[in-house]
Design a protein around this motif. Sequence first.
Motif, PDB file in Angstrom:
ATOM      1  N   GLU A  88      -8.183   0.104   9.274  1.00  0.00           N
ATOM      2  CA  GLU A  88      -9.081  -1.103   9.731  1.00  0.00           C
ATOM      3  C   GLU A  88      -9.204  -2.312   8.632  1.00  0.00           C
ATOM      4  OE1 GLU A  88     -13.313  -1.848  11.717  1.00  0.00           O
ATOM      5  OE2 GLU A  88     -12.642   0.191  11.439  1.00  0.00           O
ATOM      6  N   GLY A  89      -9.082  -3.264   8.918  1.00  0.00           N
ATOM      7  CA  GLY A  89      -9.363  -4.365   7.871  1.00  0.00           C
ATOM      8  C   GLY A  89      -8.077  -4.839   7.331  1.00  0.00           C
ATOM      9  N   ILE A  90      -7.176  -4.194   7.478  1.00  0.00           N
ATOM     10  CA  ILE A  90      -5.637  -4.730   6.964  1.00  0.00           C
ATOM     11  C   ILE A  90      -4.887  -5.272   8.339  1.00  0.00           C
ATOM     12  CG2 ILE A  90      -3.356  -3.949   5.919  1.00  0.00           C
ATOM     13  CD1 ILE A  90      -4.750  -1.704   4.717  1.00  0.00           C
ATOM     14  N   GLU A  91      -4.651  -6.598   7.924  1.00  0.00           N
ATOM     15  CA  GLU A  91      -3.845  -7.435   8.994  1.00  0.00           C
ATOM     16  C   GLU A  91      -2.498  -7.645   8.773  1.00  0.00           C
ATOM     17  OE1 GLU A  91      -5.706 -10.783  10.002  1.00  0.00           O
ATOM     18  OE2 GLU A  91      -7.517  -9.870  10.857  1.00  0.00           O
ATOM     19  N   LEU A  92      -2.185  -7.767   7.241  1.00  0.00           N
ATOM     20  CA  LEU A  92      -0.750  -8.025   7.054  1.00  0.00           C
ATOM     21  C   LEU A  92      -0.511  -7.311   5.738  1.00  0.00           C
ATOM     22  CD1 LEU A  92       1.743  -9.844   7.276  1.00  0.00           C
ATOM     23  CD2 LEU A  92       0.505 -11.650   5.840  1.00  0.00           C
ATOM     24  N   LEU A  93       0.823  -6.562   5.822  1.00  0.00           N
ATOM     25  CA  LEU A  93       1.301  -5.947   4.605  1.00  0.00           C
ATOM     26  C   LEU A  93       2.768  -6.433   4.451  1.00  0.00           C
ATOM     27  CD1 LEU A  93      -0.136  -2.206   4.727  1.00  0.00           C
ATOM     28  CD2 LEU A  93      -0.837  -3.930   3.125  1.00  0.00           C
ATOM     29  N   HIS A  94       3.124  -6.500   3.236  1.00  0.00           N
ATOM     30  CA  HIS A  94       4.520  -6.743   2.715  1.00  0.00           C
ATOM     31  C   HIS A  94       5.185  -5.398   2.861  1.00  0.00           C
ATOM     32  CE1 HIS A  94       8.069  -8.481   1.175  1.00  0.00           C
ATOM     33  NE2 HIS A  94       8.009  -7.498   0.068  1.00  0.00           N
ATOM     34  N   LYS A  95       4.552  -4.651   2.286  1.00  0.00           N
ATOM     35  CA  LYS A  95       5.243  -2.993   2.257  1.00  0.00           C
ATOM     36  C   LYS A  95       4.250  -2.162   2.307  1.00  0.00           C
ATOM     37  CE  LYS A  95       8.420  -0.290  -0.665  1.00  0.00           C
ATOM     38  NZ  LYS A  95       8.986  -0.215  -1.917  1.00  0.00           N
ATOM     39  N   LEU A  96       4.510  -0.973   3.370  1.00  0.00           N
ATOM     40  CA  LEU A  96       3.687   0.200   3.462  1.00  0.00           C
ATOM     41  C   LEU A  96       4.688   1.301   3.323  1.00  0.00           C
ATOM     42  CD1 LEU A  96       1.016   1.505   4.291  1.00  0.00           C
ATOM     43  CD2 LEU A  96       1.655   1.119   6.715  1.00  0.00           C
ATOM     44  N   TRP A  97       3.994   2.120   2.320  1.00  0.00           N
ATOM     45  CA  TRP A  97       4.706   3.579   2.005  1.00  0.00           C
ATOM     46  C   TRP A  97       3.758   4.491   2.204  1.00  0.00           C
ATOM     47  CZ3 TRP A  97       4.371   7.646  -1.193  1.00  0.00           C
ATOM     48  CH2 TRP A  97       5.730   8.535  -1.378  1.00  0.00           C
ATOM     49  N   ILE A  98       4.381   5.467   3.052  1.00  0.00           N
ATOM     50  CA  ILE A  98       3.506   6.718   3.362  1.00  0.00           C
ATOM     51  C   ILE A  98       4.482   8.077   3.155  1.00  0.00           C
ATOM     52  CG2 ILE A  98       2.301   7.873   5.394  1.00  0.00           C
ATOM     53  CD1 ILE A  98       1.666   5.248   6.535  1.00  0.00           C
ATOM     54  N   ASP A  99       3.805   8.853   2.429  1.00  0.00           N
ATOM     55  CA  ASP A  99       4.415  10.304   2.253  1.00  0.00           C
ATOM     56  C   ASP A  99       3.898  11.156   3.336  1.00  0.00           C
ATOM     57  OD1 ASP A  99       5.439  12.551   1.397  1.00  0.00           O
ATOM     58  OD2 ASP A  99       4.574  12.650  -0.578  1.00  0.00           O
ATOM     59  N   GLY A 100       4.560  11.315   4.626  1.00  0.00           N
ATOM     60  CA  GLY A 100       3.819  12.111   5.440  1.00  0.00           C
ATOM     61  C   GLY A 100       4.944  13.171   5.761  1.00  0.00           C
ATOM     62  N   SER A 101       5.445  13.873   4.576  1.00  0.00           N
ATOM     63  CA  SER A 101       6.370  14.998   4.813  1.00  0.00           C
ATOM     64  C   SER A 101       5.790  16.118   5.479  1.00  0.00           C
ATOM     65  CB  SER A 101       6.943  15.424   3.671  1.00  0.00           C
ATOM     66  OG  SER A 101       5.530  15.789   2.530  1.00  0.00           O
ATOM     67  N   LEU A 104       0.870  -1.146  -0.027  1.00  0.00           N
ATOM     68  CA  LEU A 104       0.075   0.136  -0.005  1.00  0.00           C
ATOM     69  C   LEU A 104       1.077   1.380  -0.024  1.00  0.00           C
ATOM     70  CD1 LEU A 104      -2.793   1.510   0.322  1.00  0.00           C
ATOM     71  CD2 LEU A 104      -2.446   1.092   2.903  1.00  0.00           C
ATOM     72  N   HIS A 105       0.592   2.084  -0.999  1.00  0.00           N
ATOM     73  CA  HIS A 105       1.678   3.597  -0.833  1.00  0.00           C
ATOM     74  C   HIS A 105       0.301   4.669  -0.837  1.00  0.00           C
ATOM     75  CE1 HIS A 105       5.317   1.915  -3.003  1.00  0.00           C
ATOM     76  NE2 HIS A 105       4.731   0.735  -2.407  1.00  0.00           N
ATOM     77  N   LEU A 106       0.610   5.311  -0.130  1.00  0.00           N
ATOM     78  CA  LEU A 106      -0.303   6.694   0.034  1.00  0.00           C
ATOM     79  C   LEU A 106       0.116   7.528   0.665  1.00  0.00           C
ATOM     80  CD1 LEU A 106      -1.047   6.712   3.215  1.00  0.00           C
ATOM     81  CD2 LEU A 106      -2.363   4.663   2.703  1.00  0.00           C
ATOM     82  N   GLY A 107      -0.445   8.948   0.457  1.00  0.00           N
ATOM     83  CA  GLY A 107       0.055  10.175   1.156  1.00  0.00           C
ATOM     84  C   GLY A 107       0.449  10.974   0.078  1.00  0.00           C
ATOM     85  N   ASN A 108       0.864  12.271   0.509  1.00  0.00           N
ATOM     86  CA  ASN A 108       1.140  13.575  -0.485  1.00  0.00           C
ATOM     87  C   ASN A 108       1.500  14.593   0.248  1.00  0.00           C
ATOM     88  OD1 ASN A 108      -1.394  15.053  -0.106  1.00  0.00           O
ATOM     89  ND2 ASN A 108      -2.309  13.087  -0.669  1.00  0.00           N
ATOM     90  N   ALA A 109       2.006  15.658  -0.597  1.00  0.00           N
ATOM     91  CA  ALA A 109       2.336  16.823   0.135  1.00  0.00           C
ATOM     92  C   ALA A 109       1.364  17.556   1.152  1.00  0.00           C
ATOM     93  CB  ALA A 109       2.699  18.091  -0.775  1.00  0.00           C
ATOM     94  N   GLN A 110      -0.056  17.123   0.960  1.00  0.00           N
ATOM     95  CA  GLN A 110      -1.309  17.676   1.675  1.00  0.00           C
ATOM     96  C   GLN A 110      -1.490  16.861   2.645  1.00  0.00           C
ATOM     97  OE1 GLN A 110      -1.555  17.870  -1.936  1.00  0.00           O
ATOM     98  NE2 GLN A 110      -0.326  19.866  -1.741  1.00  0.00           N
ATOM     99  N   PHE A 111      -1.159  15.527   2.733  1.00  0.00           N
ATOM    100  CA  PHE A 111      -1.575  14.508   3.508  1.00  0.00           C
ATOM    101  C   PHE A 111      -1.050  14.803   5.072  1.00  0.00           C
ATOM    102  CE2 PHE A 111      -1.124  10.182   5.453  1.00  0.00           C
ATOM    103  CZ  PHE A 111      -2.497   9.941   5.429  1.00  0.00           C
ATOM    104  N   SER A 112      -1.932  15.029   5.856  1.00  0.00           N
ATOM    105  CA  SER A 112      -1.590  15.706   7.203  1.00  0.00           C
ATOM    106  C   SER A 112      -2.266  15.155   8.402  1.00  0.00           C
ATOM    107  CB  SER A 112      -2.099  17.350   7.312  1.00  0.00           C
ATOM    108  OG  SER A 112      -3.498  17.320   7.125  1.00  0.00           O
ATOM    109  N   VAL A 113      -3.052  14.065   8.181  1.00  0.00           N
ATOM    110  CA  VAL A 113      -4.028  13.552   9.349  1.00  0.00           C
ATOM    111  C   VAL A 113      -4.128  11.960   9.184  1.00  0.00           C
ATOM    112  CG1 VAL A 113      -5.818  13.315  10.775  1.00  0.00           C
ATOM    113  CG2 VAL A 113      -5.306  15.658   9.717  1.00  0.00           C
TER     114      VAL A 113
END
Length: 832
Positions: A220-233, A204-213
């Motif tokens: 909820e609903g996700i129990e296992l992830l191989h890779k999680l990428w969050i752009d939380g700059s 799962l890849h999510l986030g951006n320059a406006q992502f703040s919260v």
Amino acid sequence: MVSSGEPPLERRDANWYEAFRCLDQHTRRLKHSMQYTSKMSIQAKHKSRTINTWQVLAIYMVLAASLSKQQALKQACPSCDASQLCNCSSMGLEFIPPGLTAKITVLNLTYNRIKHIQSQDLQQAVNLRALLLQSNQISSIDEDSFQSLAKLELLDLSNNSLAHLSPVWFGHLFSLQHLYLQGNSYRDLGQSSPFSSLRNLSSLHLGNAQFSVIRQGDFEGIELLHKLWIDGSNLSQYEQGSLKSIKQINHMIINLRNSNIFSEIVRDLANSVTWLEVTEIKLPVEKKSLVQNSTHPFRMQKLTFKEAFFTDQTISRTIVSLKEISSLKELEGINCVLEGKGRWNTKEIARSGQSFVETVTIIRVMIQNFHLFFDLEGMESQINKLKRLTIASSNVFMVPCKLARHFSSLLYLDFHDNLLVNKRLNETICERSWPSLQTLNLSQNSLKSLELTAEYTSRLPKLNNLDISQNNFGEIPDVCEWPKFLKYLNLSSTQIPKLTACIPRTLEVLDVSGNNLKEFGLQLPFLKELYLTRNQLKTLPGAAPIPNLVSLSVRRNKLNSFSKEEFESFRRMELLDASDNNFICSCEFLSFVHHEAGLAQVLVGWPDKYVCDSPLAVRGAQVGSVHLSLMECHRSLVVSLICVLVFLLILLLVAVGYKYHMVWYLRMTWAWLQAKRKPKRAPPKDVCYDAFVSYSENDSDWVENTMVRELEQACPPFRLCLHKRDFVPGKWIVDNIIDSIEKSRKTLFVLSEHFVQSEWCKYELDFSHFRLFDENNDAAILILLEPIQSKAIPKRFCKLRKIMNTKTYLEWPAGEEQQQVFWENLKGALKS
């Protein structure tokens, strides 16, 4: 550019799409009419033909609409035609092209200008596995747009203009494994989790320059992830426990600048994430525990900082805090900045207890005024359990001997791309330092002396793997002192012009690539792998000095070929990399390559990397596909055969010439050409004889005792020229014949069977043929001693046969009375 009168592709696509919509509505109306007509048919059977006509017309319209959509899809995206992979990238599309079918499994619509996804756009693509929509202008998606994509495994909506995320979009994507949502404009993930139905999600890849919260329940609903990428700059709010709902994350990458949120995230992830990678963080100075309220066991094993900023204070506090995560085994810092001089709080670090970290990797760390950096005295207690240490591209020029002696458990040390020199290496590898070290990498430093480098590393009693490549050693001595158990040595790109016995005999793996070596003849009885890439070798090294060799690389040398004997001399060879050489595709080499069983399994990069450089006709062709002609392969044999054939031909010509007197005719022709230059008739003063007599030796008794006596004793006597009596001794016989004929008024031929069989008579007749008959005169007198048929005369004397057939000749009679007439006639002919 001049317009062709057609609307642009986007406008035409839009027109087609609107036409299809109208056509669909019209078709539905026709179906409704058809149903109504069907009901009326029960009451009025005579209208059945009209109903059937309407049914046929409706079917025709539906088929026409389907064909039109397929045609539109083919024109809008040509690669979709009869293909499971539909690539419509960078085509300027403003909508998803119509006509998508169940055959398509991959749909690439990246880098277009799509703004809206409608419900019916993907309705028929029920077997779609991958849908790529990144880098468009998508701002809205109908809630049921993905409803039919139950088999979809990858969905990429990154780099669009989505201002919010809806759980309804993903509600039917039960097979989805990879979801990319980064680079949009949403500020949060919505009031409820968008991922609640994605039970098979892996990355799962999510986030951006406006992502703040990030709020509780977002995942909820996700129990296992191989890779999680969050752009939380620009992440400013994180509700504690938001990531705890994910039970296990193998690798999480988060771009984070808010240092306060970092601690909260670590607390939530200590029990779930295996590898946490944090970028652009500026670590805080806080004494609050990183694992406060976290329960054992911890799962985090690796922590990576990229482009992070540290100070002496924050790094000291970070070291203390990370000790609380007992599962943490590896720390990594890449492209980080350290502001300070190494004044770490070593006392606090020592009081915090023993670190559990076993591997530390530092790459491209920037330390301002690094030459003023302290020697980290007081950190000795923190390093004695460390097993692997990498400090690369970080301007390291020395490790103090006192500190080096406390790396008692270190097995692997990597100092590549630093500023180490031989003088400082003496301090870095002092006596009793690095006592357990097995692998040492000193490549890309400033070492100059191989002899000193070998001497210093010999202080490491357990060292078996040494990489000192990309230093500048130049000439090397004949004798060096190395670690006793050294097995792996990398000397590639070290400017060594020639190898000597300095190389240790204990080696199992040796790399001397990139040194311009012209030969290799070292005695290395235990060597198993040898790398000679990028040198100047013209042949394979000898197998006798390296009898146990298993793998050999001679890629990018000056190798022209190798023979079957060379190849088979390496009895244990399993891999041979001879690619990227300029092979001369000779017949011997090609024969070996084509017929050697198992060669393809041994050669690395076969057949693509093995190319002929010559002959010119096959330059650039793969060695395995070249077949030369018989002439090219056996040139010497063919030349020998040609020479033999030419010799036999010459021999045959000689034999034929001898049998048919070709040499004589050549000489005769030459003499005739010379005679041609003379006057056709000799001056009267040069005529010495009345007649030149040509006869056979077998007829000499009649000529000499009968004819000569009769003519030379006549009154007046006739002067006859006989070859026995009047030829000039020592003169070539041809010249004698020609001179005698020219000095005689007549030529008298005494013809008989013996004359026809006599070779010299034939030659005399030949010259008469050339000289006399060409003059078209009557200088020749023919006497037949015995009857002879004109057919008996050789065919090559065609003029003589013609004369015998057309002119009178004298026959020698048997009776005495007739003989007297013969003599009178002969005398008359001689006087004429």
